[in-house]
Design a protein around this motif. Structure first.
Motif, PDB file in Angstrom:
ATOM      1  N   SER A 170       0.821  -1.209   0.000  1.00 34.02           N
ATOM      2  CA  SER A 170       0.000   0.000   0.000  1.00 34.02           C
ATOM      3  C   SER A 170       0.855   1.259   0.000  1.00 34.02           C
ATOM      4  CB  SER A 170      -0.951   0.004   1.199  1.00 34.02           C
ATOM      5  OG  SER A 170      -0.238   0.061   2.422  1.00 34.02           O
ATOM      6  N   TYR A 171       2.044   1.189   0.605  1.00 28.47           N
ATOM      7  CA  TYR A 171       2.917   2.368   0.620  1.00 28.47           C
ATOM      8  C   TYR A 171       3.274   2.799  -0.806  1.00 28.47           C
ATOM      9  CZ  TYR A 171       3.876   2.510   5.662  1.00 28.47           C
ATOM     10  OH  TYR A 171       3.781   2.649   7.029  1.00 28.47           O
ATOM     11  N   GLU A 172       3.438   1.808  -1.684  1.00 32.98           N
ATOM     12  CA  GLU A 172       3.782   2.133  -3.077  1.00 32.98           C
ATOM     13  C   GLU A 172       2.677   2.931  -3.759  1.00 32.98           C
ATOM     14  OE1 GLU A 172       4.764  -1.416  -5.129  1.00 32.98           O
ATOM     15  OE2 GLU A 172       6.509  -1.893  -3.883  1.00 32.98           O
ATOM     16  N   GLN A 173       1.455   2.771  -3.290  1.00 33.62           N
ATOM     17  CA  GLN A 173       0.331   3.527  -3.832  1.00 33.62           C
ATOM     18  C   GLN A 173       0.081   4.813  -3.041  1.00 33.62           C
ATOM     19  OE1 GLN A 173      -2.867   0.731  -3.506  1.00 33.62           O
ATOM     20  NE2 GLN A 173      -1.990  -0.704  -4.977  1.00 33.62           N
ATOM     21  N   ASP A 174       0.376   4.779  -1.741  1.00 34.97           N
ATOM     22  CA  ASP A 174       0.067   5.917  -0.879  1.00 34.97           C
ATOM     23  C   ASP A 174       0.858   7.172  -1.247  1.00 34.97           C
ATOM     24  OD1 ASP A 174      -1.749   4.465   0.624  1.00 34.97           O
ATOM     25  OD2 ASP A 174      -0.235   3.794   2.049  1.00 34.97           O
ATOM     26  N   LEU A 175       2.139   7.018  -1.532  1.00 35.98           N
ATOM     27  CA  LEU A 175       2.963   8.203  -1.799  1.00 35.98           C
ATOM     28  C   LEU A 175       2.541   8.943  -3.065  1.00 35.98           C
ATOM     29  CD1 LEU A 175       6.517   7.129  -0.598  1.00 35.98           C
ATOM     30  CD2 LEU A 175       5.054   8.911   0.348  1.00 35.98           C
ATOM     31  N   PRO A 176       2.393   8.261  -4.208  1.00 33.54           N
ATOM     32  CA  PRO A 176       1.920   9.002  -5.386  1.00 33.54           C
ATOM     33  C   PRO A 176       0.511   9.549  -5.199  1.00 33.54           C
ATOM     34  CG  PRO A 176       2.095   6.637  -5.866  1.00 33.54           C
ATOM     35  CD  PRO A 176       2.774   6.875  -4.561  1.00 33.54           C
ATOM     36  N   TRP A 177      -0.350   8.795  -4.498  1.00 35.06           N
ATOM     37  CA  TRP A 177      -1.696   9.304  -4.225  1.00 35.06           C
ATOM     38  C   TRP A 177      -1.630  10.575  -3.393  1.00 35.06           C
ATOM     39  CZ3 TRP A 177      -3.846   9.923   0.656  1.00 35.06           C
ATOM     40  CH2 TRP A 177      -5.179  10.346   0.668  1.00 35.06           C
ATOM     41  N   ALA A 178      -0.794  10.556  -2.335  1.00 41.26           N
ATOM     42  CA  ALA A 178      -0.658  11.733  -1.475  1.00 41.26           C
ATOM     43  C   ALA A 178      -0.093  12.916  -2.243  1.00 41.26           C
ATOM     44  CB  ALA A 178       0.229  11.402  -0.277  1.00 41.26           C
ATOM     45  N   ALA A 179       0.886  12.651  -3.114  1.00 41.41           N
ATOM     46  CA  ALA A 179       1.457  13.733  -3.925  1.00 41.41           C
ATOM     47  C   ALA A 179       0.388  14.353  -4.829  1.00 41.41           C
ATOM     48  CB  ALA A 179       2.618  13.208  -4.760  1.00 41.41           C
ATOM     49  N   ASP A 180      -0.467  13.509  -5.407  1.00 42.52           N
ATOM     50  CA  ASP A 180      -1.559  14.023  -6.255  1.00 42.52           C
ATOM     51  C   ASP A 180      -2.544  14.853  -5.441  1.00 42.52           C
ATOM     52  OD1 ASP A 180      -0.489  12.791  -8.464  1.00 42.52           O
ATOM     53  OD2 ASP A 180      -1.820  11.048  -8.387  1.00 42.52           O
ATOM     54  N   ARG A 184      -3.386  18.708  -5.936  1.00 38.86           N
ATOM     55  CA  ARG A 184      -4.761  19.141  -6.174  1.00 38.86           C
ATOM     56  C   ARG A 184      -5.151  20.263  -5.216  1.00 38.86           C
ATOM     57  NH1 ARG A 184      -9.577  18.290  -3.969  1.00 38.86           N
ATOM     58  NH2 ARG A 184      -8.711  16.850  -2.423  1.00 38.86           N
ATOM     59  N   LEU A 185      -4.768  20.118  -3.954  1.00 40.85           N
ATOM     60  CA  LEU A 185      -5.086  21.142  -2.967  1.00 40.85           C
ATOM     61  C   LEU A 185      -4.386  22.460  -3.277  1.00 40.85           C
ATOM     62  CD1 LEU A 185      -4.850  19.032   0.328  1.00 40.85           C
ATOM     63  CD2 LEU A 185      -6.929  19.962  -0.687  1.00 40.85           C
ATOM     64  N   LEU A 186      -3.198  22.382  -3.852  1.00 43.74           N
ATOM     65  CA  LEU A 186      -2.403  23.583  -4.125  1.00 43.74           C
ATOM     66  C   LEU A 186      -2.679  24.180  -5.495  1.00 43.74           C
ATOM     67  CD1 LEU A 186       1.070  22.465  -2.717  1.00 43.74           C
ATOM     68  CD2 LEU A 186      -0.644  23.889  -1.607  1.00 43.74           C
ATOM     69  N   SER A 187      -3.541  23.569  -6.268  1.00 47.94           N
ATOM     70  CA  SER A 187      -3.807  24.050  -7.627  1.00 47.94           C
ATOM     71  C   SER A 187      -4.514  25.414  -7.605  1.00 47.94           C
ATOM     72  CB  SER A 187      -4.683  23.034  -8.372  1.00 47.94           C
ATOM     73  OG  SER A 187      -4.929  23.469  -9.684  1.00 47.94           O
ATOM     74  N   PRO A 188      -3.917  26.411  -8.353  1.00 48.46           N
ATOM     75  CA  PRO A 188      -2.668  26.355  -9.111  1.00 48.46           C
ATOM     76  C   PRO A 188      -1.454  26.319  -8.191  1.00 48.46           C
ATOM     77  CG  PRO A 188      -3.482  28.590  -9.081  1.00 48.46           C
ATOM     78  CD  PRO A 188      -4.539  27.748  -8.424  1.00 48.46           C
ATOM     79  N   PRO A 189      -0.321  25.763  -8.656  1.00 46.09           N
ATOM     80  CA  PRO A 189       0.856  25.611  -7.798  1.00 46.09           C
ATOM     81  C   PRO A 189       1.326  26.950  -7.242  1.00 46.09           C
ATOM     82  CG  PRO A 189       1.115  24.389  -9.834  1.00 46.09           C
ATOM     83  CD  PRO A 189      -0.091  25.248 -10.013  1.00 46.09           C
ATOM     84  N   PRO A 190       1.753  26.983  -5.975  1.00 42.86           N
ATOM     85  CA  PRO A 190       2.256  28.219  -5.390  1.00 42.86           C
ATOM     86  C   PRO A 190       3.632  28.560  -5.936  1.00 42.86           C
ATOM     87  CG  PRO A 190       2.570  26.423  -3.859  1.00 42.86           C
ATOM     88  CD  PRO A 190       1.794  25.861  -5.025  1.00 42.86           C
ATOM     89  N   SER A 191       4.000  29.816  -5.800  1.00 44.93           N
ATOM     90  CA  SER A 191       5.313  30.241  -6.275  1.00 44.93           C
ATOM     91  C   SER A 191       6.418  29.837  -5.314  1.00 44.93           C
ATOM     92  CB  SER A 191       5.335  31.773  -6.458  1.00 44.93           C
ATOM     93  OG  SER A 191       4.993  32.413  -5.226  1.00 44.93           O
ATOM     94  N   SER A 192       6.071  29.617  -4.042  1.00 47.09           N
ATOM     95  CA  SER A 192       7.078  29.252  -3.052  1.00 47.09           C
ATOM     96  C   SER A 192       7.504  27.797  -3.212  1.00 47.09           C
ATOM     97  CB  SER A 192       6.536  29.472  -1.636  1.00 47.09           C
ATOM     98  OG  SER A 192       5.394  28.663  -1.429  1.00 47.09           O
ATOM     99  N   ASP A 193       8.655  27.506  -2.643  1.00 48.74           N
ATOM    100  CA  ASP A 193       9.200  26.152  -2.723  1.00 48.74           C
ATOM    101  C   ASP A 193       8.348  25.197  -1.889  1.00 48.74           C
ATOM    102  OD1 ASP A 193      10.926  24.058  -3.248  1.00 48.74           O
ATOM    103  OD2 ASP A 193      12.205  24.518  -1.539  1.00 48.74           O
ATOM    104  N   HIS A 194       8.064  24.027  -2.423  1.00 45.83           N
ATOM    105  CA  HIS A 194       7.359  23.021  -1.654  1.00 45.83           C
ATOM    106  C   HIS A 194       7.876  21.649  -2.055  1.00 45.83           C
ATOM    107  CE1 HIS A 194       4.944  23.013  -5.358  1.00 45.83           C
ATOM    108  NE2 HIS A 194       4.597  21.792  -5.037  1.00 45.83           N
ATOM    109  N   ALA A 195       7.611  20.667  -1.204  1.00 47.40           N
ATOM    110  CA  ALA A 195       8.158  19.324  -1.421  1.00 47.40           C
ATOM    111  C   ALA A 195       7.045  18.296  -1.444  1.00 47.40           C
ATOM    112  CB  ALA A 195       9.164  18.986  -0.325  1.00 47.40           C
TER     113      ALA A 195
END
Length: 385
Positions: A170-180, A184-195
């Motif tokens: 499940s971890y293999e699916q959790d990380l890309p899901w969390a990144a998506d 999505r929450l940050l759309s449009p992407p902020p100008s500041s640095d994020h990880a």
């Protein structure tokens, strides 16, 4: 109509589950305390209720509707099979996935529709529900610029190794899901640095155990450090170890220096390691609440991600720069709050917090990040060197 020759904790639990009743409702129906029912079920075959309660359980079974009676018969008829291959247990999985998004992005997120403030002792936090197909997820947005996704899932397994293998898969699916989800929450992407999220921390709350006594303690230790139950070299993905390995560990016991106990005898069994936490409330009304466990781990993962962002700047050869309100003084205060017992804090809360901190390595990270920010502030003339 099914009958029971002598009621034990095993049949008691089977009846409650067949009636689709919670421990609280079942206890009220029988006229006993929740603690009594919990003790019956935890003791399984080793516990036999008193004669008057045997009669009360007979009455409860006689009142069971047709489908409930059928479920009870089906559950109790599986006893011999369960004893051979491992009894089914229920566990609630909590995954904490943090990501640094920046202070300005966090402030914008907190103002979006669906987010609302969550009470917090010392930091502004907003939360919102995030859709997930296999569980429920809450996004915690901290004013210091960190988002922590809390994913909760209800699981049933027959072996501990199956849980361990599920964790890796499940971890293999959790990380890309969390990144998506963060994108999505940050759309449009902020100008500041994020990880993007880097890792997942798990906490397992055992709700329906399949073990008692020393085996229960060993099972919780294995849950807190499940890598020993997985063959990580298996191709194409990690596989659970054989049943004989798990049976041997349960029979002989398992422990590692990296595992720290935070349970209280007679009330709870709890263990923490660098891989996560495992907890079981022997006495639900006196043990730690699940919300207490989650709240502690959410704060720990938030600060871990914050310190990781500062570390990343240092490793990139930059002087770490953070907003003044979240600079080295903020980290100094956070370190004090997490490592100092509160006046009204119970011993259980102290032990849980100390276990979570020591196994995560967060205190050292806080000190390193604080020193890096203090040095940057000194060089810029904002504080005395």
């Amino acid at each position: 109509m099914p009958t029971v020759q002598a009621w034990t904790g095993r049949e008691t639990r089977a009846l409650r589950q067949a009636l689709r009743m919670s421990i609280r409702d079942f206890a009220e129906d029988l006229g006993v305390s929740e603690r009594t029912v919990s003790k019956w079920e935890a003791g399984r075959d080793t516990v036999r209720p008193r004669p008057e309660m045997q009669a009360a359980l007979d009455t409860a079974l006689s009142r069971a509707a047709g489908e409930a009676a059928e479920r009870f018969v089906a559950a109790t008829s599986r006893t011999d099979l369960d004893d051979r291959v491992g009894a089914r247990y229920q566990v609630q999985s909590h995954k904490l996935i943090p990501a640094y998004v920046g202070v300005s992005a966090a402030a914008k997120l907190a103002k979006q529709d669906g987010f609302h403030p969550r009470p917090h002792e010392w930091l502004e936090v907003s939360i919102a529900e995030v859709p997930h197909t296999e569980g429920t997820c809450t996004a915690h947005v901290f004013a210091c610029g960190v988002v922590v996704l809390h994913l909760r899932q209800e699981l049933h397994f027959r072996t501990l190794a199956a849980l361990a293998a599920w964790r890796y898969a499940s971890y293999e699916q959790d990380l890309p899901w969390a990144a998506d989800q963060v994108a999505r929450l940050l759309s449009p992407p902020p100008s500041s640095d994020h990880a993007a999220p880097e890792y997942v921390l798990s906490m397992y709350v055992l709700q329906e155990p399949a073990w008692t006594g020393a085996e229960l303690e060993t099972a919780l230790r294995l849950m807190s450090l499940p890598s020993v139950l997985v063959n990580r070299r298996a191709h194409p993905s990690p596989k659970p170890v054989g049943d004989h390995v798990e049976r041997r560990l349960l029979a002989q016991g398992f422990d590692q220096p990296s595992i720290q106990s935070f349970g209280v005898r007679g009330l709870s069994v709890g263990y923490a390691s660098w891989a996560g936490m495992a907890y079981y409330a022997l006495s639900p009304e006196q043990a730690l609440a699940i919300d207490d466990l989650v709240s502690c781990e959410v704060d720990v993962q938030m600060l871990w991600a914050y310190c990781r962002h500062i570390q990343r700047q240092v490793e990139d050869g930059r002087d770490p720069a953070m907003p003044p309100e979240f600079g080295w003084r903020f980290l100094r205060a956070a370190h004090s709050r997490l490592t100092t017992a509160r006046a009204r804090e119970t011993s259980q809360h102290c032990m849980m917090r100390e276990a979570a901190l020591s196994t995560s390595g967060l205190p050292e990270r806080l000190m390193q990040a604080q020193a890096a920010l203090h040095e940057t502030a000194a060089l810029s003339g904002r504080v005395d060197a």
